[in-house]
Write an enzyme that holds these catalytic residues in place. Structure first.
Site, PDB file in Angstrom:
ATOM      1  N   ARG A   1       0.822  -1.218   0.000  1.00 54.23           N
ATOM      2  CA  ARG A   1       0.000   0.000   0.000  1.00 54.23           C
ATOM      3  C   ARG A   1       0.857   1.269   0.000  1.00 54.23           C
ATOM      4  O   ARG A   1       0.453   2.291  -0.550  1.00 54.23           O
ATOM      5  CB  ARG A   1      -0.949  -0.006   1.207  1.00 54.23           C
ATOM      6  CG  ARG A   1      -2.096  -0.975   1.006  1.00 54.23           C
ATOM      7  CD  ARG A   1      -3.095  -0.932   2.122  1.00 54.23           C
ATOM      8  NE  ARG A   1      -4.273  -1.721   1.771  1.00 54.23           N
ATOM      9  CZ  ARG A   1      -5.291  -1.951   2.567  1.00 54.23           C
ATOM     10  NH1 ARG A   1      -5.298  -1.456   3.785  1.00 54.23           N
ATOM     11  NH2 ARG A   1      -6.316  -2.670   2.164  1.00 54.23           N
TER      12      ARG A   1
ATOM     13  N   LYS B   1     -19.262 -16.616   2.611  1.00 51.59           N
ATOM     14  CA  LYS B   1     -20.679 -16.419   2.922  1.00 51.59           C
ATOM     15  C   LYS B   1     -21.476 -15.738   1.817  1.00 51.59           C
ATOM     16  O   LYS B   1     -21.040 -14.752   1.245  1.00 51.59           O
ATOM     17  CB  LYS B   1     -20.811 -15.591   4.207  1.00 51.59           C
ATOM     18  CG  LYS B   1     -20.284 -16.294   5.443  1.00 51.59           C
ATOM     19  CD  LYS B   1     -20.458 -15.398   6.657  1.00 51.59           C
ATOM     20  CE  LYS B   1     -20.036 -16.105   7.928  1.00 51.59           C
ATOM     21  NZ  LYS B   1     -20.177 -15.223   9.090  1.00 51.59           N
TER      22      LYS B   1
ATOM     23  N   GLY C   1      -9.438  -7.418  -1.155  1.00 58.30           N
ATOM     24  CA  GLY C   1      -9.549  -8.537  -0.223  1.00 58.30           C
ATOM     25  C   GLY C   1      -8.630  -9.710  -0.526  1.00 58.30           C
ATOM     26  O   GLY C   1      -7.509  -9.547  -1.003  1.00 58.30           O
TER      27      GLY C   1
ATOM     28  N   GLY D   1     -13.701  -3.937   1.627  1.00 56.93           N
ATOM     29  CA  GLY D   1     -15.078  -3.540   1.970  1.00 56.93           C
ATOM     30  C   GLY D   1     -15.612  -2.472   1.038  1.00 56.93           C
ATOM     31  O   GLY D   1     -16.769  -2.530   0.608  1.00 56.93           O
TER      32      GLY D   1
END
Length: 394
Positions: free
Chosen positions: A36, A197, A351, A374
């Site tokens: 990053r 999920k 992610g 996110g």
């Protein structure tokens, strides 16, 4: 609406506030992955070369209580940034006050200063108006380049933007261009979604069913779809409370004419651990006493075939338990298949998928790898992100 970028403003001699995303992993005060910091370098160099007095800041980790501050200082980040730039980065271990203000006042054109973790201020995550106004008072212009927090309404992004002209940095500009471009993609447009999920991705799937030509699903969430279809899933991960939703999604895909592709074979194991006994079975032949841990070879080939001819591909989420070597083959196979596509815009939505591409050495083969997990998910859901909405329109 196109957003203003650093190239639309004159920064010479100006105190420029740069909200970066330096939320890097650390162990015992040592940065374990500086991706990053490296990714932000072109932006930092551009501002310094154009004569800005640069004030850089970021959050690092979750800070809820006073004891959470231990090991969360940005001092190691300032040190690494200094090494990468080959010039001093003055670090002030404060988030407000005279020491910080004096240090900013003494900056010359082309100098860079970093102040302490924004989350050391209680008002940061609550978007305290007073805090946003105070930080804005430290500069003349605001460059928001932290896409990782664009889905949050914090003092260090939205709060500051209420008081200063706000533009995007190069990373934010890229995120808006590529992830935002999914709204009107070049076709055929294919989405590949994985992860554990259904609940994490259902809104993304729902939004993409209005846009994609094909949606491929792997990872743990495939088993909720299998159960909704009446298949045996053994001891695999399942969200029983999402079965109705999974059925509705299957129906919506059919009604919209979107090809929804599920695994045709699965690597199954006795237990959730790398050295468990495992084998590959067809989807219809799942043993009652085993759990799905990865997609099988036939599914990797199928997904590869379905990708051929794609012009836009978005991938978010691993195909199996990627962190366990025995169950990483599906993720590796899909990553490789996307990376080898010619003449396609290929996007990874942050992610675990982004981590996989970097780890496997395929990062440079993708058109764009999002820096925000996110935030990218919410963007792919079609939401308006506060951090992007607060940037001035061209």
């Amino acid at each position: 609406m196109a957003k203003k970028t650093v190239k639309d403003i004159d920064v010479k001699g100006k105190k420029v506030l740069l909200r970066a995303d330096y939320n890097v992993p650390m162990k015992d005060g040592v940065i374990t992955d500086d991706n990053r910091i490296v990714a932000e370098l072109p932006n930092v160099k551009y501002l310094l070369e154009n004569g800005a007095k640069l004030i850089v800041f970021s959050h690092l980790g979750k800070v809820k209580k006073e004891e959470d501050k231990v090991g969360k200082s940005l001092a190691p980040v300032a040190k690494r940034l200094s090494e990468l730039l080959g010039k001093p980065v003055k670090f002030v271990d404060k988030t407000r006050g005279k020491e910080l203000e004096d240090a900013i006042s003494s900056l010359n054109d082309g100098d860079v200063l970093m102040f302490e973790n924004t989350r050391f201020e209680k008002g940061e995550t609550k978007n305290d108006p007073e805090l946003g106004k105070y930080w804005a008072s430290l500069g003349d212009l605001f460059v928001n380049d932290a896409f990782g927090t664009a889905h949050r309404e914090h003092a260090s992004n939205v709060g500051i933007s209420k008081h200063l002209e706000t533009v995007s940095g190069f990373l934010m500009e890229k995120e808006i261009k590529f992830l935002g471009g999914v709204e009107t993609p070049e076709r055929p447009f294919i989405a590949i979604l994985g992860g554990a999920k259904v609940s994490d991705k259902i809104k993304v799937i729902d939004n993409l069913l209005d846009k994609a030509d094909k949606v491929m699903i792997g990872g743990g969430m495939a088993y909720t779809f299998f159960k909704a279809m009446g298949h045996e899933i053994g001891t695999s991960l399942v969200e029983d409370e999402r079965l109705v939703l999974a059925k509705e999604t299957l129906k919506k895909a059919e009604e919209k004419g979107v090809e929804l592709v599920l695994p045709i074979d699965n690597v199954v194991g006795k237990e959730f651990k790398n050295d468990t006994e495992f084998k590959t079975v067809a989807t219809e032949e799942m043993p009652a006493d085993m759990m799905g841990l990865d997609i099988g070879e036939k599914t990797i080939s199928l997904f590869g075939e379905k990708l051929q001819g794609a012009k836009t591909v978005v991938w978010n989420g691993p195909m199996g338990v990627f962190e366990m070597e025995n169950f990483a083959k599906g993720t590796i196979g899909v990553c490789k298949a996307i990376a080898e596509l010619k003449d396609a815009v290929t996007i990874i939505g942050g992610g675990d998928s982004a981590a996989a591409a970097h780890k496997l050495g395929f990062a440079d083969e993708f058109t764009h790898i999002s820096t925000g997990g996110g935030a990218s998910l919410e963007y792919l859901e079609g939401k308006v992100l506060p951090g992007i909405a607060s940037i001035a329109d061209k």
